[in-house]
Design a protein around this motif. Structure first.
Motif, PDB file in Angstrom:
ATOM      1  N   LEU A 130       0.891  -1.279  -0.144  1.00  0.00           N
ATOM      2  CA  LEU A 130       0.004   0.085   0.160  1.00  0.00           C
ATOM      3  C   LEU A 130       0.882   1.364  -0.004  1.00  0.00           C
ATOM      4  O   LEU A 130       2.013   1.240   0.605  1.00  0.00           O
ATOM      5  CB  LEU A 130      -0.773  -0.032   1.214  1.00  0.00           C
ATOM      6  N   LYS A 131       0.507   2.266  -0.813  1.00  0.00           N
ATOM      7  CA  LYS A 131       1.245   3.634  -0.789  1.00  0.00           C
ATOM      8  C   LYS A 131       0.861   4.486   0.162  1.00  0.00           C
ATOM      9  O   LYS A 131      -0.617   4.450   0.883  1.00  0.00           O
ATOM     10  CB  LYS A 131       1.051   4.087  -2.184  1.00  0.00           C
ATOM     11  N   GLY A 132       1.698   5.179   0.898  1.00  0.00           N
ATOM     12  CA  GLY A 132       1.352   6.297   1.751  1.00  0.00           C
ATOM     13  C   GLY A 132       2.247   7.242   2.063  1.00  0.00           C
ATOM     14  O   GLY A 132       3.453   7.515   1.280  1.00  0.00           O
ATOM     15  N   LYS A 133       1.876   8.027   3.318  1.00  0.00           N
ATOM     16  CA  LYS A 133       2.783   9.355   3.602  1.00  0.00           C
ATOM     17  C   LYS A 133       3.226   9.060   4.962  1.00  0.00           C
ATOM     18  O   LYS A 133       2.107   8.557   5.617  1.00  0.00           O
ATOM     19  CB  LYS A 133       1.868  10.623   3.273  1.00  0.00           C
ATOM     20  N   VAL A 134       4.419   9.308   5.294  1.00  0.00           N
ATOM     21  CA  VAL A 134       4.879   9.131   6.571  1.00  0.00           C
ATOM     22  C   VAL A 134       4.182  10.299   7.383  1.00  0.00           C
ATOM     23  O   VAL A 134       4.311  11.620   7.161  1.00  0.00           O
ATOM     24  CB  VAL A 134       6.205   9.030   6.724  1.00  0.00           C
ATOM     25  N   SER A 135       3.264  10.128   8.522  1.00  0.00           N
ATOM     26  CA  SER A 135       2.789  11.164   9.448  1.00  0.00           C
ATOM     27  C   SER A 135       3.643  11.311  10.723  1.00  0.00           C
ATOM     28  O   SER A 135       3.274  12.257  11.448  1.00  0.00           O
ATOM     29  CB  SER A 135       1.285  10.806   9.607  1.00  0.00           C
ATOM     30  N   ASP A 136       4.064  10.191  11.124  1.00  0.00           N
ATOM     31  CA  ASP A 136       4.863  10.620  12.524  1.00  0.00           C
ATOM     32  C   ASP A 136       6.054   9.567  12.368  1.00  0.00           C
ATOM     33  O   ASP A 136       6.017   8.356  11.886  1.00  0.00           O
ATOM     34  CB  ASP A 136       3.999  10.511  13.632  1.00  0.00           C
ATOM     35  N   ASP A 186       6.808  10.007   1.034  1.00  0.00           N
ATOM     36  CA  ASP A 186       5.895   9.325   0.337  1.00  0.00           C
ATOM     37  C   ASP A 186       6.402   7.655   0.201  1.00  0.00           C
ATOM     38  O   ASP A 186       7.608   7.558  -0.634  1.00  0.00           O
ATOM     39  CB  ASP A 186       5.589   9.473  -1.243  1.00  0.00           C
ATOM     40  N   LEU A 187       6.107   6.766   0.776  1.00  0.00           N
ATOM     41  CA  LEU A 187       6.366   5.387   0.753  1.00  0.00           C
ATOM     42  C   LEU A 187       5.590   4.144   0.612  1.00  0.00           C
ATOM     43  O   LEU A 187       4.326   4.544   0.795  1.00  0.00           O
ATOM     44  CB  LEU A 187       7.258   5.272   2.237  1.00  0.00           C
ATOM     45  N   TRP A 188       6.105   3.033   0.230  1.00  0.00           N
ATOM     46  CA  TRP A 188       5.182   1.903   0.204  1.00  0.00           C
ATOM     47  C   TRP A 188       5.503   1.246   1.437  1.00  0.00           C
ATOM     48  O   TRP A 188       6.666   0.885   1.745  1.00  0.00           O
ATOM     49  CB  TRP A 188       5.641   1.020  -1.005  1.00  0.00           C
ATOM     50  N   ILE A 189       4.319   0.404   1.776  1.00  0.00           N
ATOM     51  CA  ILE A 189       4.567  -0.598   3.104  1.00  0.00           C
ATOM     52  C   ILE A 189       4.172  -1.696   2.391  1.00  0.00           C
ATOM     53  O   ILE A 189       2.922  -1.918   1.703  1.00  0.00           O
ATOM     54  CB  ILE A 189       3.686   0.049   4.092  1.00  0.00           C
ATOM     55  N   SER A 190       4.745  -2.646   2.572  1.00  0.00           N
ATOM     56  CA  SER A 190       4.506  -4.202   2.130  1.00  0.00           C
ATOM     57  C   SER A 190       4.701  -5.290   3.378  1.00  0.00           C
ATOM     58  O   SER A 190       5.343  -5.328   4.033  1.00  0.00           O
ATOM     59  CB  SER A 190       5.110  -4.180   0.868  1.00  0.00           C
TER      60      SER A 190
END
Ligand SMILES: Nc1ncnc2c1ncn2[C@@H]1O[C@H](COP(=O)(O)OP(=O)(O)OP(=O)(O)O)[C@@H](O)[C@H]1O
Ligand SMILES: [Mg+2]
Lengths: 362, 282
Positions: free
Chosen positions: A301-307, A347-351
């Motif tokens: 899933l793609k997302g943005k680091v928030s913390d 912007d990173l992917w988590i897998s």
């Protein structure tokens, strides 16, 4: 099967205080010689269950057997169990020796035997030289040892401990965990410990019962609770967990097809039935972050680091995925500068691998 | 050089008054002095004139123990003193036991109408003594009981019980119930638990309550006056009746004895309390 009869059998026990149901239809078997933990959030009924074992509370329904004997109507002083209280309840007007000797004196044990057994018990908890002290001359940790010795000197079948470590400071608590486990091994008595601290339960217990609102959700060994929780509650309560809502698309040949928003349909190994709405869970340490889209076969899933939360040995990264679900992942800080490689806003992917996906139908 | 800071500090202290240093203010000192005078001047005079070598309490004629001797040899005063001791001793024993049980029951149990029961039980503390006295008299008349030391003792028991109960209850408020549970858990019966665990904790409260009951009984006048029969005179009543004839230094001497007993008992109670308080902190 050569399974021994359980030392404690709890059968359909319910406890009501007026309109509050503190313990709700609980059934547990506790085995001879095991270190058993009652684990759950505050107010879930752990203490109440323990007090019913000790005999301080009556059961509203159901029955408790200890060592094969039904405990209905048996007062605390006639039960083959002893308790270590959360406040330790060391008798303030007696010396350490007299505290430990008390349980023997009141039951008419002879003087010389008392002296011998008290000495033995004090040695067991490393308080040999403290016999003449009064409780107000002891530290909290030492007072707890007195409470332990006082209970163990009675040679109970089961030792009950209500949050025994909660009054100690963090360092001592850690040390006492190990010590309690060693103590239990050396005396061979069944320990039942109440705690709301999952680390405590996982690190000490052979098995633990996870409770929620008076109900036992799962009874299992720590590794099973962690890797195979049977419900969303247990998954969430034990350790950190990323939970997603999903739909079952099909089940065949031990493989479950799952639909989640933002992901292509994927399959995970699964035995047992499953249908409709389910929960999907994955442990943070089993996920991986990457700049590029992960390889095929991994779920990403793609997302943005928030913390980014720094804990020394590791950092916890919060990632807000594009599908609106917040993920936590942990990265080991293997070098001194490794935390600076991920910044808020990246912007990173988590897998993760489908095999590490947990399916929770409850 | 080195004296400079000290001097400046001293000056500052004189100028500014800490809001808590009430006694630095002249009007405060005056108030304090006045209250001491009003409170203690009569008592000090009473004691001083018990040593006055004069038949009348007006001018100082020199020091003497004569009136103490006289008071001691006054057979009826002597009897009254013994009566008072019997009454105070007996009523203290009984009211301490009953009051302790009441205090313990109120601390421990929940039962219907507990609030009401508690209020009624503590009523003797607030009821005017004169009403209590009259009520007792009417009661003893109604059951046809002749007034004697027994009636006095019974009434003293009745009015001192709630005081003991209050003290015991206050003491028990700090009790950790898990101590009793631990005792029970370790194999002790209810009875053993009470004597080995609960009772030792209650002792300071029992002593304080008993001393209080003793002092209350010893110097009670009003209730005793109503419930005393012929030949059952207590010390305070005897002193009063002596006064009706004349104010002699003998009366002063007898009163001084009462003051000394009361003060010493109170002092003992206070010392014991502070000892225990210290013991608990350590
Ligand atoms: N004597 C009592 N009377 C009324 N309600 C009670 C009593 N004891 C416990 N309860 C209620 O029963 C529920 C369970 O309480 P219990 O003390 O067993 O929780 P716990 O799991 O030990 O929590 P904690 O971790 O906070 O100690 C709570 O809702 C509590 O309010
Ligand atoms: Mg609890």
């Amino acid at each position: 099967m050569t399974e021994q009869a359980p030392i404690i059998r709890v059968r359909n026990v319910t406890k009501r205080f007026g309109s509050v149901t503190a313990v709700d239809d609980v059934s547990i078997d506790i085995r001879q010689g095991e270190f058993f933990a009652l684990l759950g959030p505050s107010g879930c009924g752990k203490t109440t269950l323990l007090r019913m074992l000790a005999g301080f509370e009556t059961t509203s329904e159901g029955e408790i057997e200890i060592d094969g004997q039904p405990m209905l109507g048996v007062p605390p002083n006639r039960r083959p169990v002893n308790m270590v209280f959360q406040s330790y309840a060391v008798f303030p007007h007696m010396t350490v020796f007299d505290n430990v000797a008390y349980g023997l004196k009141v039951t008419g044990v002879g003087k010389s035997e008392i002296a011998e057994r008290v000495k033995e018990a004090l040695t067991l908890v490393h308080l040999e030289d403290f016999g003449r002290r009064k409780p107000d001359q002891l530290s909290g940790g030492q007072r707890q040892r007195v409470a332990l010795a006082r209970a163990l000197v009675k040679k109970p079948k089961v030792l009950l401990l209500d949050e025994p470590l909660s009054a100690l400071d963090a360092k001592l608590r850690e040390a006492m965990r190990l010590e309690l486990v060693h103590l239990q091994h050396s005396v061979g008595i069944t320990f039942v410990i109440v705690t709301h601290d999952q680390d405590e339960a996982l690190s000490m217990a052979d098995r633990a019962a996870v409770m929620d609102h008076g109900v036992v959700r799962q009874v299992a060994a720590p590794a099973t609770l962690y890797e195979h929780p049977n419900s969303r509650f247990v998954a969430d309560f034990i350790g950190k967990m990323n939970l997603l809502e999903a739909k079952v698309a099909g089940l065949s040949g031990g493989r479950l097809a799952i639909d989640i928003e933002g992901l292509e349909r994927f399959e995970v190994p699964h035995d047992g039935p499953a249908s409709g709405e389910i929960g999907i869970a994955v442990r943070p340490e089993k996920t991986r972050l990457s700049k590029e889209q992960p390889a095929a076969g991994r779920l990403g899933l793609k997302g943005k680091v928030s913390d980014v939360a720094y804990y020394g040995n590791e950092s916890h990264i919060l990632l807000d995925t594009d599908t609106g679900v917040r993920f936590t992942t942990t990265i080991q800080n293997e070098t001194r500068r490794s935390d600076s490689s991920i910044l808020i806003g990246d912007d990173l992917w988590i897998s993760w691998s489908p095999e590490d996906t947990l399916v929770l139908s409850e | 050089m080195s004296t400079l800071p000290a001097r400046s500090m001293r000056r500052r202290r004189v100028r500014g008054t800490n809001p808590l240093e009430y006694l630095k203010r002249p009007w405060m000192q005056l108030t304090l002095l006045a209250s001491f005078v009003f409170l203690y001047f009569p008592i000090v005079t009473l004691i001083a004139f018990s040593f006055n070598d004069s038949r009348r309490n007006i001018t100082w004629r020199g020091f003497t123990w004569k009136y103490y001797e006289k008071a001691f040899n006054n057979a009826s005063l002597h009897d009254a003193f013994v009566n008072s001791m019997i009454v105070a001793g007996t009523s203290t024993l009984v009211s301490t036991a009953l009051g302790a049980m009441l205090g313990l029951a109120l601390y421990r149990y929940r039962f219907p109408w507990k609030g009401t029961y508690e209020g009624v039980a503590h009523l003797p503390i607030v009821i005017p003594e004169i009403c209590m006295g009259v009520a007792m008299l009417v009661f003893f008349n109604a059951i046809n009981m002749d007034l004697s030391l027994i009636t006095i003792t019974v009434s003293h028991i009745a009015f001192t019980i709630p005081f003991v109960a209050v003290v015991i209850r206050a003491r028990m408020a700090g009790f950790d119930v898990s101590l009793e549970e631990a005792s029970h858990d370790l194999g002790a019966s209810e009875w053993q638990t009470f004597w080995h665990i609960t009772f030792p904790y209650m002792v300071p409260g029992l002593v304080a309550g008993a001393l209080m009951a003793f002092v209350l009984s010893l110097d009670d006048f009003v209730i005793t006056f109503f419930t005393a029969g012929v030949g059952s005179t207590t010390f305070p009543i005897k002193i009063y009746s002596m006064l009706r004839f004349s104010v002699t230094p003998e009366v002063n001497a007898a009163s001084t004895v009462l003051i000394v007993i009361t003060l010493s008992l109170t002092l003992i109670a206070m010392i014991m309390q502070s000892r225990w308080a210290k013991g608990r902190q350590e």
